[in-house]
Design an enzyme around this catalytic site. Sequence first.
Site, PDB file in Angstrom:
ATOM      1  N   GLY A 104       5.494  -0.981  -6.417  1.00  0.00           N
ATOM      2  CA  GLY A 104       4.524  -1.402  -7.429  1.00  0.00           C
ATOM      3  C   GLY A 104       3.902  -0.246  -8.180  1.00  0.00           C
TER       4      GLY A 104
ATOM      5  N   ASP B 113      12.641   6.397  -1.916  1.00  0.00           N
ATOM      6  CA  ASP B 113      12.269   5.100  -1.348  1.00  0.00           C
ATOM      7  C   ASP B 113      13.460   4.582  -0.560  1.00  0.00           C
ATOM      8  OD1 ASP B 113      11.470   2.337  -0.903  1.00  0.00           O
ATOM      9  OD2 ASP B 113      10.025   2.618  -2.521  1.00  0.00           O
TER      10      ASP B 113
ATOM     11  N   SER C  17      10.381 -10.937  -3.355  1.00  0.00           N
ATOM     12  CA  SER C  17       8.915 -10.879  -3.341  1.00  0.00           C
ATOM     13  C   SER C  17       8.370  -9.622  -4.016  1.00  0.00           C
ATOM     14  CB  SER C  17       8.388 -10.970  -1.901  1.00  0.00           C
ATOM     15  OG  SER C  17       8.752  -9.809  -1.187  1.00  0.00           O
TER      16      SER C  17
ATOM     17  N   ASP D  98       3.153   2.699   0.430  1.00  0.00           N
ATOM     18  CA  ASP D  98       2.430   1.454   0.702  1.00  0.00           C
ATOM     19  C   ASP D  98       1.944   1.364   2.140  1.00  0.00           C
ATOM     20  OD1 ASP D  98       4.756   1.153   2.054  1.00  0.00           O
ATOM     21  OD2 ASP D  98       5.376  -0.712   1.096  1.00  0.00           O
TER      22      ASP D  98
ATOM     23  N   CYS E 240      -0.185  -4.959   1.245  1.00  0.00           N
ATOM     24  CA  CYS E 240       0.095  -5.993   0.235  1.00  0.00           C
ATOM     25  C   CYS E 240       0.737  -7.229   0.850  1.00  0.00           C
ATOM     26  CB  CYS E 240       1.005  -5.449  -0.865  1.00  0.00           C
ATOM     27  SG  CYS E 240       0.208  -4.223  -1.893  1.00  0.00           S
TER      28      CYS E 240
ATOM     29  N   CYS F 219      -0.161 -14.078  12.671  1.00  0.00           N
ATOM     30  CA  CYS F 219      -0.881 -13.822  11.419  1.00  0.00           C
ATOM     31  C   CYS F 219       0.131 -13.962  10.286  1.00  0.00           C
ATOM     32  CB  CYS F 219      -1.544 -12.451  11.428  1.00  0.00           C
ATOM     33  SG  CYS F 219      -0.367 -11.105  11.429  1.00  0.00           S
TER      34      CYS F 219
END
Lengths: 76, 377
Positions: B39, B60, B67, B128, B191, B339
């Site tokens: 992002g 990365d 998503s 992230d 996120c 969760c």
Amino acid sequence: MIEVIFFGQLTDATGVSSMMVEEVSNTDMLINLIKMRYPSLESSKYMVAVNNTMVTENTILTPGSKVAFMPPFSGG
Amino acid sequence: MSQPIQYERYQRQLILKGFGIEGQQKLKQARVLVIGAGGLGCPIMQYLVAAGIGHIGIADHDKVSLSNLHRQILFGTEDIHAYKVDVVKRKMFSLNSDVNIRTWNERWTQQHCIQHFPDYDLIVDATDNFASRYLINDACVLMGKPLVFGAVSQFEGQVAVFNQLQADGSRSVNYRDLFPIPPTDGEVLNCAEGGVLGVLPGTIGAMQATEVIKLITGLGKTLSNRLWNYNALSQEVFIMQLVSNPASLQHIPKSQEQFISTDYEWLCGITQKGINEIDMLQWKENFLNHLFVDIREPHELPRLNSFCSSLGLEWMELPLSSLESKLNNLLGRNVVFVCQAGRRSMMAADMLVKASPESSVFSLKGGVDILVEKNLI
């Protein structure tokens, strides 16, 4: 009166992004009061700023001081 | 150096006051390393490549997934399953072939920092997770590299410039001055757990790219010794003046050897000791008799009512924010915590194990996201 503002997910615990607090004379007292009111903040990480400047130790507050609680964000 | 500057391409910034050919030359000679192509990394890359930075490294290890697309708008549906850095490289070549791009499609480690940081003028943290953020911060301090930091959470974002060389020869504050000790995994939502407004990383990434261009050209005043916090809901910006923190130095590795031997994932609690994670299959085969505790907050969807009743589970909702005060209800019980993505449930399991060592306690790996992915809800 001291203005206290919360950022990020700290507001999940407090339910508000700002509040007014009376009769605290330093940041240690304020932090204890906030933790008593919102016990889940006990284990939260945050830094504290007084009048927009970060503080690393107990700092005197005077009427009109603005104290910010800023948590770390990890998302990207 | 190889080719002259293309005036027409950069005309709109060349005519800016204080920018000119000199500013463009500085960009062309600059070498910038961006870690993370998600992002934040996508808009950072787009603006830096468009601006004409000479050399950019991008790292990365992730592949594009569905998503990602609501916020990582450089990618298209056809890019799903491709390495992010491969897509970035292809699209950036089409945007501006003047820019040299080097890619790494592997997880960024201490070894990468030591080997590759010397090749770059400045580092951009577009990751992230806390383990990567502390690793990159510590490496920048050890190796004397300025760091452009950006992070998002739900509707808010932060930007700062760390470890910038100052006029007196010292370095500006770094991330450890703000938060000397990393939060453990699950303590702060990422996120996947907490959600993020799609446009927000675009805003924050663009701010990071702005700081990179200012650092290189010398234009303006950077966010050195300042933390810029933005709230998309209120459109309010809060800038905090930062000061150095005596606790910071105690926690930064003193040498490359110490740095290499630091386990950042362990520090950030990603590899928690002693907590048993179980996957869907193990759970359904062996632990359906355990109390099933959903520790998500009430606004997190989907709720599990019909799922749990269809399985005949004994279950309850107990949001993590109030778990500490209600832990007594669970003492002595055998529990499977769930969760959204399986990170906070590790924390909850950790809490109960400490309070009730005799309990059999598990965390459901992948959380509700997995139940949704497998069409069980």
